[in-house]
Design a protein around this motif. Structure first.
Motif, PDB file in Angstrom:
ATOM      1  N   GLU A 169      -8.148  19.398  -5.804  1.00  0.00           N
ATOM      2  CA  GLU A 169      -8.625  20.635  -6.423  1.00  0.00           C
ATOM      3  C   GLU A 169      -7.641  21.793  -6.238  1.00  0.00           C
ATOM      4  OE1 GLU A 169     -12.515  21.586  -5.089  1.00  0.00           O
ATOM      5  OE2 GLU A 169     -13.463  19.831  -6.024  1.00  0.00           O
ATOM      6  N   ARG A 170      -6.690  21.637  -5.332  1.00  0.00           N
ATOM      7  CA  ARG A 170      -5.758  22.730  -5.021  1.00  0.00           C
ATOM      8  C   ARG A 170      -4.351  22.510  -5.552  1.00  0.00           C
ATOM      9  NH1 ARG A 170      -6.087  22.542   1.220  1.00  0.00           N
ATOM     10  NH2 ARG A 170      -4.447  24.136   1.023  1.00  0.00           N
ATOM     11  N   PHE A 171      -3.987  21.237  -5.819  1.00  0.00           N
ATOM     12  CA  PHE A 171      -2.616  20.947  -6.194  1.00  0.00           C
ATOM     13  C   PHE A 171      -2.573  19.978  -7.375  1.00  0.00           C
ATOM     14  CE2 PHE A 171      -2.710  21.723  -1.588  1.00  0.00           C
ATOM     15  CZ  PHE A 171      -1.815  22.800  -1.503  1.00  0.00           C
ATOM     16  N   VAL A 172      -1.429  19.961  -8.047  1.00  0.00           N
ATOM     17  CA  VAL A 172      -1.210  18.978  -9.108  1.00  0.00           C
ATOM     18  C   VAL A 172      -1.001  17.614  -8.456  1.00  0.00           C
ATOM     19  CG1 VAL A 172       0.319  18.259 -10.973  1.00  0.00           C
ATOM     20  CG2 VAL A 172      -0.173  20.693 -10.626  1.00  0.00           C
ATOM     21  N   VAL A 173      -1.752  16.632  -8.930  1.00  0.00           N
ATOM     22  CA  VAL A 173      -1.674  15.279  -8.364  1.00  0.00           C
ATOM     23  C   VAL A 173      -1.346  14.291  -9.475  1.00  0.00           C
ATOM     24  CG1 VAL A 173      -2.886  13.476  -7.089  1.00  0.00           C
ATOM     25  CG2 VAL A 173      -3.383  15.880  -6.604  1.00  0.00           C
ATOM     26  N   GLU A 174      -0.417  13.399  -9.198  1.00  0.00           N
ATOM     27  CA  GLU A 174      -0.102  12.323 -10.137  1.00  0.00           C
ATOM     28  C   GLU A 174      -0.293  10.990  -9.430  1.00  0.00           C
ATOM     29  OE1 GLU A 174       3.567  10.554 -12.844  1.00  0.00           O
ATOM     30  OE2 GLU A 174       3.545  12.697 -12.305  1.00  0.00           O
ATOM     31  N   ILE A 175      -1.035  10.106 -10.067  1.00  0.00           N
ATOM     32  CA  ILE A 175      -1.289   8.781  -9.516  1.00  0.00           C
ATOM     33  C   ILE A 175      -0.327   7.789 -10.161  1.00  0.00           C
ATOM     34  CG2 ILE A 175      -3.011   6.989  -9.075  1.00  0.00           C
ATOM     35  CD1 ILE A 175      -3.633   9.737  -7.841  1.00  0.00           C
ATOM     36  N   VAL A 176       0.381   7.050  -9.338  1.00  0.00           N
ATOM     37  CA  VAL A 176       1.308   6.030  -9.823  1.00  0.00           C
ATOM     38  C   VAL A 176       0.732   4.668  -9.436  1.00  0.00           C
ATOM     39  CG1 VAL A 176       3.664   5.153  -9.760  1.00  0.00           C
ATOM     40  CG2 VAL A 176       3.233   7.614  -9.520  1.00  0.00           C
ATOM     41  N   PRO A 177       0.158   3.942 -10.378  1.00  0.00           N
ATOM     42  CA  PRO A 177      -0.492   2.676 -10.028  1.00  0.00           C
ATOM     43  C   PRO A 177       0.505   1.645  -9.519  1.00  0.00           C
ATOM     44  CG  PRO A 177      -0.349   2.929 -12.413  1.00  0.00           C
ATOM     45  CD  PRO A 177       0.085   4.225 -11.818  1.00  0.00           C
ATOM     46  N   GLY A 178      -0.003   0.742  -8.700  1.00  0.00           N
ATOM     47  CA  GLY A 178       0.836  -0.331  -8.169  1.00  0.00           C
ATOM     48  C   GLY A 178       0.174  -1.677  -8.388  1.00  0.00           C
ATOM     49  N   VAL A 179       0.921  -2.742  -8.168  1.00  0.00           N
ATOM     50  CA  VAL A 179       0.360  -4.092  -8.250  1.00  0.00           C
ATOM     51  C   VAL A 179      -0.688  -4.235  -7.154  1.00  0.00           C
ATOM     52  CG1 VAL A 179       0.850  -6.563  -8.056  1.00  0.00           C
ATOM     53  CG2 VAL A 179       2.496  -5.034  -9.174  1.00  0.00           C
ATOM     54  N   SER A 180      -1.909  -4.547  -7.528  1.00  0.00           N
ATOM     55  CA  SER A 180      -2.990  -4.599  -6.549  1.00  0.00           C
ATOM     56  C   SER A 180      -2.975  -5.917  -5.779  1.00  0.00           C
ATOM     57  CB  SER A 180      -4.344  -4.446  -7.243  1.00  0.00           C
ATOM     58  OG  SER A 180      -4.651  -5.617  -7.981  1.00  0.00           O
ATOM     59  N   SER A 181      -3.655  -5.916  -4.648  1.00  0.00           N
ATOM     60  CA  SER A 181      -3.789  -7.139  -3.866  1.00  0.00           C
ATOM     61  C   SER A 181      -4.496  -8.229  -4.652  1.00  0.00           C
ATOM     62  CB  SER A 181      -4.546  -6.855  -2.574  1.00  0.00           C
ATOM     63  OG  SER A 181      -5.814  -6.281  -2.852  1.00  0.00           O
ATOM     64  N   LEU A 182      -5.438  -7.852  -5.491  1.00  0.00           N
ATOM     65  CA  LEU A 182      -6.167  -8.842  -6.280  1.00  0.00           C
ATOM     66  C   LEU A 182      -5.232  -9.541  -7.257  1.00  0.00           C
ATOM     67  CD1 LEU A 182      -8.749 -10.235  -7.125  1.00  0.00           C
ATOM     68  CD2 LEU A 182      -9.306  -8.270  -8.563  1.00  0.00           C
ATOM     69  N   GLY A 183      -4.361  -8.774  -7.920  1.00  0.00           N
ATOM     70  CA  GLY A 183      -3.394  -9.386  -8.819  1.00  0.00           C
ATOM     71  C   GLY A 183      -2.442 -10.306  -8.081  1.00  0.00           C
ATOM     72  N   ALA A 184      -2.019  -9.891  -6.893  1.00  0.00           N
ATOM     73  CA  ALA A 184      -1.099 -10.708  -6.105  1.00  0.00           C
ATOM     74  C   ALA A 184      -1.764 -12.003  -5.637  1.00  0.00           C
ATOM     75  CB  ALA A 184      -0.597  -9.919  -4.900  1.00  0.00           C
ATOM     76  N   VAL A 185      -3.034 -11.922  -5.261  1.00  0.00           N
ATOM     77  CA  VAL A 185      -3.749 -13.101  -4.768  1.00  0.00           C
ATOM     78  C   VAL A 185      -3.950 -14.131  -5.878  1.00  0.00           C
ATOM     79  CG1 VAL A 185      -6.030 -13.883  -3.997  1.00  0.00           C
ATOM     80  CG2 VAL A 185      -4.867 -12.036  -2.796  1.00  0.00           C
ATOM     81  N   THR A 186      -4.384 -13.692  -7.049  1.00  0.00           N
ATOM     82  CA  THR A 186      -4.596 -14.653  -8.140  1.00  0.00           C
ATOM     83  C   THR A 186      -3.274 -15.264  -8.592  1.00  0.00           C
ATOM     84  OG1 THR A 186      -4.627 -12.798  -9.705  1.00  0.00           O
ATOM     85  CG2 THR A 186      -6.752 -13.647  -8.953  1.00  0.00           C
ATOM     86  N   ALA A 187      -2.194 -14.474  -8.536  1.00  0.00           N
ATOM     87  CA  ALA A 187      -0.878 -15.025  -8.870  1.00  0.00           C
ATOM     88  C   ALA A 187      -0.451 -16.056  -7.833  1.00  0.00           C
ATOM     89  CB  ALA A 187       0.151 -13.904  -8.950  1.00  0.00           C
ATOM     90  N   ALA A 188      -0.702 -15.760  -6.561  1.00  0.00           N
ATOM     91  CA  ALA A 188      -0.341 -16.694  -5.492  1.00  0.00           C
ATOM     92  C   ALA A 188      -1.119 -17.999  -5.612  1.00  0.00           C
ATOM     93  CB  ALA A 188      -0.597 -16.056  -4.135  1.00  0.00           C
ATOM     94  N   ALA A 189      -2.390 -17.873  -5.987  1.00  0.00           N
ATOM     95  CA  ALA A 189      -3.243 -19.051  -6.121  1.00  0.00           C
ATOM     96  C   ALA A 189      -2.972 -19.820  -7.404  1.00  0.00           C
ATOM     97  CB  ALA A 189      -4.712 -18.634  -6.076  1.00  0.00           C
ATOM     98  N   ARG A 190      -2.215 -19.184  -8.319  1.00  0.00           N
ATOM     99  CA  ARG A 190      -1.944 -19.772  -9.639  1.00  0.00           C
ATOM    100  C   ARG A 190      -3.255 -20.186 -10.295  1.00  0.00           C
ATOM    101  NH1 ARG A 190       3.643 -23.273  -8.599  1.00  0.00           N
ATOM    102  NH2 ARG A 190       4.753 -21.568  -7.564  1.00  0.00           N
ATOM    103  N   LEU A 191      -4.173 -19.244 -10.265  1.00  0.00           N
ATOM    104  CA  LEU A 191      -5.544 -19.537 -10.640  1.00  0.00           C
ATOM    105  C   LEU A 191      -6.097 -18.450 -11.559  1.00  0.00           C
ATOM    106  CD1 LEU A 191      -7.899 -21.525  -9.814  1.00  0.00           C
ATOM    107  CD2 LEU A 191      -8.542 -19.795  -8.156  1.00  0.00           C
ATOM    108  N   PRO A 192      -6.392 -18.773 -12.820  1.00  0.00           N
ATOM    109  CA  PRO A 192      -7.083 -17.789 -13.661  1.00  0.00           C
ATOM    110  C   PRO A 192      -8.421 -17.422 -13.019  1.00  0.00           C
ATOM    111  CG  PRO A 192      -6.276 -19.622 -14.989  1.00  0.00           C
ATOM    112  CD  PRO A 192      -6.128 -20.026 -13.554  1.00  0.00           C
ATOM    113  N   LEU A 193      -8.744 -16.146 -12.980  1.00  0.00           N
ATOM    114  CA  LEU A 193      -9.936 -15.693 -12.268  1.00  0.00           C
ATOM    115  C   LEU A 193     -11.131 -15.503 -13.191  1.00  0.00           C
ATOM    116  CD1 LEU A 193     -11.122 -14.855  -9.553  1.00  0.00           C
ATOM    117  CD2 LEU A 193     -10.244 -12.543  -9.950  1.00  0.00           C
ATOM    118  N   ILE A 194     -10.913 -14.833 -14.308  1.00  0.00           N
ATOM    119  CA  ILE A 194     -12.003 -14.587 -15.261  1.00  0.00           C
ATOM    120  C   ILE A 194     -11.500 -14.803 -16.687  1.00  0.00           C
ATOM    121  CG2 ILE A 194     -13.470 -13.039 -13.911  1.00  0.00           C
ATOM    122  CD1 ILE A 194     -11.901 -10.693 -15.052  1.00  0.00           C
ATOM    123  N   ALA A 195     -12.413 -15.176 -17.560  1.00  0.00           N
ATOM    124  CA  ALA A 195     -12.081 -15.400 -18.960  1.00  0.00           C
ATOM    125  C   ALA A 195     -13.303 -15.099 -19.816  1.00  0.00           C
ATOM    126  CB  ALA A 195     -11.628 -16.844 -19.176  1.00  0.00           C
TER     127      ALA A 195
END
Length: 232
Positions: A116-142
């Motif tokens: 509320e006091r300053f300009v804020v910018e959010i820079v998204p990153g690769v989430s743990s969930l994306g990393a886990v499904t990639a590691a498992a080589r497993l489609p999660l939802i369809a």
């Protein structure tokens, strides 16, 4: 003029998963803040250490890593005060956050205190969930699968209710809760398709069926249960 506060996701651990935007902001940063344990190095900082400019001011946000309760609000209050002082002086401040800043990210607590006091910018990153499904080589939802993300710290009754009402699930913050989670998923008939992953994207990564998972899991671990349509 006040500086800009950047909430910057640095990904799940592999330095190569840092985004180009995150890299640009880090290499130009004059002030960098990051969560840090009271013993050992900051994981968030370690991911990007090679990109931090020489002479950059660093603000460790020291968070005790122990089971007993500690005054977490005081930690974030103090960090917000120090960061606010830098922003008021016209400095931009880059705050590192493991994974993504707004997906169970610690940056959200600073955001609540400073947005509320300053300009804020959010820079998204690769989430743990994306990393886990990639590691498992497993489609999660369809298709029309519904995904539910749950912290393992919830009581059994709540976990069972949420899991029974979803197609796919990701259970986070495993640690010492693994034995009861395994028993609960077996009870619900979901254990057979569940996969355990720890330290996703890191050299010590472990991926295996839930039945083969260790009795005690590290904090950086997750169980994913893919939807039944994810393989069709």
């Amino acid at each position: 003029m006040s500086g800009t506060l950047y909430g910057l996701g640095v990904g799940p651990g592999d330095p190569d998963l840092l985004t180009l935007k995150a890299h640009r902001l880090i290499t130009r940063a004059g002030t960098i803040a990051y969560p840090a344990p009271d013993h050992g190095e900051s994981f968030a900082r370690a991911i990007v250490a090679r990109h931090i400019p020489e002479g950059a001011r660093e603000i460790p946000i020291v968070i005790p890593m122990r089971t007993e309760r500690f005054p977490a609000q005081d930690v974030y209050d103090a960090a917000a005060t120090e960061i606010a002082t830098a922003l008021e002086a016209g400095e931009d401040v880059v705050v590192l956050c493991e994974g993504d800043p707004f997906f169970y990210g610690s940056f959200m607590y600073l955001h609540a205190r400073l947005a509320e006091r300053f300009v804020v910018e959010i820079v998204p990153g690769v989430s743990s969930l994306g990393a886990v499904t990639a590691a498992a080589r497993l489609p999660l939802i369809a298709r029309q699968d519904v995904l539910t993300v749950l912290p393992a710290t919830l009581p059994d009754a709540v976990l069972e209710e949420r899991l029974a009402g979803t197609d796919a699930a990701a259970i986070m913050k495993i640690g010492r809760h693994l034995p009861r989670l395994r028993a609960l998923l077996e009870r619900l008939g979901m254990a057979e398709r569940a996969v355990y992953v720890s330290h996703a994207s890191l050299p010590q990564q472990v991926t295996c069926p839930l039945a083969q998972a260790p009795e005690v899991a590290p904090y950086f671990s997750m169980i994913v249960v893919p939807g039944k349509d994810a393989h069709v």
